[in-house]
Design a protein around this motif. Structure first.
Motif, PDB file in Angstrom:
ATOM      1  N   GLN A   1     -82.554 117.593  12.893  1.00  0.00           N
ATOM      2  CA  GLN A   1     -83.314 118.235  13.962  1.00  0.00           C
ATOM      3  C   GLN A   1     -84.820 118.125  13.753  1.00  0.00           C
ATOM      4  O   GLN A   1     -85.587 118.442  14.664  1.00  0.00           O
ATOM      5  CB  GLN A   1     -82.933 119.736  14.033  1.00  0.00           C
ATOM      6  CG  GLN A   1     -81.488 120.022  14.379  1.00  0.00           C
ATOM      7  CD  GLN A   1     -81.178 119.767  15.834  1.00  0.00           C
ATOM      8  OE1 GLN A   1     -82.082 119.699  16.681  1.00  0.00           O
ATOM      9  NE2 GLN A   1     -79.897 119.620  16.146  1.00  0.00           N
TER      10      GLN A   1
ATOM     11  N   SER B   1     -86.629 120.061  11.958  1.00  0.00           N
ATOM     12  CA  SER B   1     -87.048 121.430  12.293  1.00  0.00           C
ATOM     13  C   SER B   1     -86.638 122.384  11.181  1.00  0.00           C
ATOM     14  O   SER B   1     -85.665 122.133  10.453  1.00  0.00           O
ATOM     15  CB  SER B   1     -86.388 121.855  13.610  1.00  0.00           C
ATOM     16  OG  SER B   1     -86.487 123.254  13.811  1.00  0.00           O
TER      17      SER B   1
ATOM     18  N   LYS C   1     -86.564 124.965  15.888  1.00  0.00           N
ATOM     19  CA  LYS C   1     -87.841 124.883  16.607  1.00  0.00           C
ATOM     20  C   LYS C   1     -88.197 126.226  17.247  1.00  0.00           C
ATOM     21  O   LYS C   1     -88.126 127.263  16.601  1.00  0.00           O
ATOM     22  CB  LYS C   1     -87.795 123.739  17.616  1.00  0.00           C
ATOM     23  CG  LYS C   1     -87.591 122.380  16.971  1.00  0.00           C
ATOM     24  CD  LYS C   1     -87.624 121.250  17.982  1.00  0.00           C
ATOM     25  CE  LYS C   1     -87.436 119.910  17.283  1.00  0.00           C
ATOM     26  NZ  LYS C   1     -87.425 118.778  18.223  1.00  0.00           N
ATOM     27  N   THR C   2     -88.587 126.213  18.537  1.00  0.00           N
ATOM     28  CA  THR C   2     -88.981 127.466  19.200  1.00  0.00           C
ATOM     29  C   THR C   2     -87.805 128.421  19.309  1.00  0.00           C
ATOM     30  O   THR C   2     -87.973 129.639  19.273  1.00  0.00           O
ATOM     31  CB  THR C   2     -89.556 127.170  20.599  1.00  0.00           C
ATOM     32  OG1 THR C   2     -90.576 126.184  20.485  1.00  0.00           O
ATOM     33  CG2 THR C   2     -90.135 128.422  21.225  1.00  0.00           C
TER      34      THR C   2
ATOM     35  N   ASP D   1     -91.924 123.975  21.951  1.00  0.00           N
ATOM     36  CA  ASP D   1     -91.406 122.783  21.278  1.00  0.00           C
ATOM     37  C   ASP D   1     -92.463 121.693  21.189  1.00  0.00           C
ATOM     38  O   ASP D   1     -92.529 120.950  20.194  1.00  0.00           O
ATOM     39  CB  ASP D   1     -90.179 122.262  22.028  1.00  0.00           C
ATOM     40  CG  ASP D   1     -88.949 123.131  21.795  1.00  0.00           C
ATOM     41  OD1 ASP D   1     -88.989 123.963  20.863  1.00  0.00           O
ATOM     42  OD2 ASP D   1     -87.966 122.984  22.545  1.00  0.00           O
TER      43      ASP D   1
ATOM     44  N   TYR E   1     -94.642 122.717  18.466  1.00  0.00           N
ATOM     45  CA  TYR E   1     -93.946 122.516  17.202  1.00  0.00           C
ATOM     46  C   TYR E   1     -93.978 121.045  16.792  1.00  0.00           C
ATOM     47  O   TYR E   1     -94.112 120.712  15.609  1.00  0.00           O
ATOM     48  CB  TYR E   1     -92.499 122.988  17.299  1.00  0.00           C
ATOM     49  CG  TYR E   1     -91.785 122.936  15.973  1.00  0.00           C
ATOM     50  CD1 TYR E   1     -91.864 124.006  15.083  1.00  0.00           C
ATOM     51  CD2 TYR E   1     -91.071 121.805  15.585  1.00  0.00           C
ATOM     52  CE1 TYR E   1     -91.237 123.949  13.842  1.00  0.00           C
ATOM     53  CE2 TYR E   1     -90.448 121.738  14.354  1.00  0.00           C
ATOM     54  CZ  TYR E   1     -90.538 122.813  13.494  1.00  0.00           C
ATOM     55  OH  TYR E   1     -89.933 122.745  12.256  1.00  0.00           O
ATOM     56  N   GLY E   2     -93.873 120.154  17.793  1.00  0.00           N
ATOM     57  CA  GLY E   2     -93.968 118.730  17.491  1.00  0.00           C
ATOM     58  C   GLY E   2     -95.307 118.366  16.882  1.00  0.00           C
ATOM     59  O   GLY E   2     -95.388 117.570  15.926  1.00  0.00           O
TER      60      GLY E   2
ATOM     61  N   GLY F   1     -95.313 119.588  13.341  1.00  0.00           N
ATOM     62  CA  GLY F   1     -94.511 118.726  12.481  1.00  0.00           C
ATOM     63  C   GLY F   1     -95.232 117.454  12.089  1.00  0.00           C
ATOM     64  O   GLY F   1     -95.102 116.979  10.952  1.00  0.00           O
TER      65      GLY F   1
END
Length: 591
Positions: free
Chosen positions: A342, A344, A356-357, A387, A390-391, A394
């Motif tokens: 994932q 994540s 993630k979120t 998300d 979050y990307g 990452g």
């Protein structure tokens, strides 16, 4: 019978609440002060540095006196705001506490003629806070602490004793200074306090018709201040008496808020009283507010990612997730595989796993306090935005890890609140006690010059004359009538053409822009201070001339004005009040 440790100790969760409320108080105080930044803190305002310096004690200091420009004052205000935010979240807590204390003392000394009891008490609370581990719970520091310095919540030192005794000394010595019979014989002190129209709220104007209630409140306040400080420390029935008197003092300050325009004094007093909140109350709250999860909750992060681990620790602390495990995903082969697949972090709740979120939404949803945030984070639009963010996170984990390594380091050395700190706390406790005793009539205690020098340098002033020995007997409000260069008569105070209005306003307290302006202007009228009213009036006169020019750049300038005060004299119950007109100052803007 309660042991000494229980009577004079403070729960670490209570200290965390104290820290958060102090941070909030400082931010609100700065916001309120900033409304009058130019008027109150620059050379173009009512208190140029040359005037203030002449009225400061030799050891009184202020960073704000280094420059009289608005930009410099704003810079210090912003710095104080950042320190207050650091204190609020518990980031480098001890340093942020010290900086907040230093800047609060500095801004207070920049203009001492607008200060009131709240400023004194707030500064003292910050002073004692420097001796205490305010960041041991619910803080950034606690989230990053790997020392296990504070394993239990009970905390007792000389500093906790000093903080609690400082709070109660305000009431006890205030009661001892209330030496007039209107407090303990006539029962009319509250009547006279509520006759101060320049200070009371519209609610007080209505309430003062109830003479019996005011008499009862007089005796209640006097008895509470005199006896409450002893009973709140009682070893017998300690739990019951502490709860009763903590709530009694807090409700007294809430009533002050209803009756009197005294700024934020009730709020800082309630913050002080909350330091008496015992640990059993927190245990009860924890029982009433359990985690809202269906199974074992675990937070999984990518091993080797400094930013990831610290973020998980911070979420656990600030979402009040207690002992929820925070573990590397690689410790569990199945979880580790899912993290890789994932890309994540993972939050597992029983058999359910979130990413993630969605993981953040699940985590927030289990919080006993912030669970409504979980509902918001589950909305499709919020999840889509989350998300995407979050990307970005990452892709930039190495950069974020370098940032956290620099600014959010792990705490590997225990915080030091050892013998040296406690010795100083004990010495300063004796210091403030001696000073309080010296304020009592007939005490015979005279403070030497060295004592006063330390007091002024550290802002440890103590003199709790709250309506002592009796309330003021006069209620002033300003009337300023002036003339422009073209001969037009103007009401300078209300910035309008025509003769000034000497009639009593419906609500006198609303005449003043705020409580700091009320404090300053009321000192212009107070003739008990030798040359102080004249000095202040000259500075205020120059300010009004310049302020009129700025407000009316295209019109005629203010040529001259006369400052009057309408002074209402309080009378016994049933006797009509008298009003006198007093001319305080005549000013020529070109003289």
């Amino acid at each position: 019978m309660a042991p000494l440790r229980t009577i004079f100790g403070i729960d670490l969760r209570t200290l965390a609440l104290f820290r958060v409320l102090l941070g909030v108080y400082i931010l609100i105080d700065l916001a309120m002060r900033s409304r009058d930044l130019v008027s109150h803190y620059t050379d173009a305002g009512i208190m140029p540095r040359s005037v203030q310096i002449d009225h400061l004690y030799i050891t009184t200091w202020s960073l704000h006196l280094a420059n009289g420009a608005a930009w410099f004052q704003a810079l210090l205000f912003v710095l104080a705001g950042f320190a207050a935010i650091g204190l609020l979240v518990g980031w480098r807590t001890r340093a942020m506490t010290a900086i907040s204390w230093l800047l609060m003392l500095s801004v207070q000394n920049r203009n001492t003629f607008i200060l009131s009891g709240e400023d004194n008490l707030a500064l003292l609370m910050l002073f004692w806070a420097m001796f205490l581990p305010l960041g041991a719970r619910c803080s950034v520091d606690a989230a990053l602490d790997r020392t296990n310095r504070f394993t239990g919540n009970d905390y007792f030192t000389m500093a906790t004793m000093a903080l609690l005794l400082q709070g109660m000394s305000m009431y006890f010595f205030s009661a001892l200074l209330k030496t007039h019979p209107i407090w303990y014989q006539d029962g009319t002190a509250v009547h006279y306090a509520l006759q101060l129209d320049y200070l009371v709220t519209p609610f007080a104007l209505w309430f003062r018709q109830f003479h019996e209630l005011m008499a009862g409140l007089t005796y209640y306040v006097y008895a509470l201040e005199l006896v409450g400080p002893f009973l709140i420390f009682s070893p017998i029935f300690h739990r019951t008496l502490r709860t009763i008197f903590m709530l009694a003092f807090m409700t007294m300050h809430l009533s002050f808020l209803l009756f009197l325009e005294i700024g934020f004094f009730p709020f800082i007093s309630i913050i002080m009283n909350l330091t008496f909140m015992p640990g059993w109350m927190w245990d009860k709250l924890a029982g009433w507010l359990p985690l809202r999860c269906q199974g074992q909750l675990t937070i999984w992060y990518d091993r080797g990612c400094d930013f990831c681990e610290k973020s998980c620790q911070l979420l656990r602390v600030f979402l009040f997730l207690g002992d929820t495990p925070v573990r590397p995903a690689q410790d569990d082969a199945e979880i580790g595989a899912e993290l890789e697949r994932q890309n994540s972090w993972v939050v597992s709740e029983g058999e359910c796993r979130h990413f993630k979120t969605g993981a953040l939404a699940a985590l927030a949803g289990t919080s006993p306090v912030f669970f409504p945030l979980g509902w918001l984070l589950r909305r499709s639009l919020v999840q889509a935005i989350g998300d995407r963010c979050y990307g970005w996170v990452g892709r930039n984990r190495p950069l974020l890890s370098r940032f956290t390594a620099r600014w959010l380091p792990w705490r590997l050395v225990p915080q030091r609140f050892g013998p040296v700190t406690q010795v100083f706390a004990g010495l300063f406790l004796v210091f403030i006690t001696v000073q309080n005793v010296s304020t009592l009539p007939g005490s015979g205690v005279t403070l030497p010059d060295g004592f006063r020098m330390v007091r002024q340098a550290l802002g440890l002033y103590q003199n709790w004359t709250m309506f002592a020995p009796y309330p003021e007997m006069t209620s002033p409000w300003p009337v300023i009538e002036g003339e422009l260069t073209d001969g037009t008569i103007v009401d300078v105070y209300h910035d309008r053409p025509g003769l000034a209005d000497f009639e009593k306003p419906a609500v006198v307290s609303k005449v003043y822009a705020n409580y700091r302006w009320r404090k300053f202007l009321s000192q212009l009228e107070d003739q008990t201070y030798e040359d102080v009213p004249q000095t202040l009036a000259l500075a205020y006169g120059r300010y009004l001339c310049g302020h009129w020019r700025e407000a009316h750049p295209d019109g005629p300038a203010l040529s001259s004005f006369i400052l009057y005060f309408q002074i209402e004299i309080s009378q016994p119950p049933g006797v009509p009040k008298e009003v006198e007109t007093q001319q305080v100052w005549s000013h020529d803007c070109f003289g």
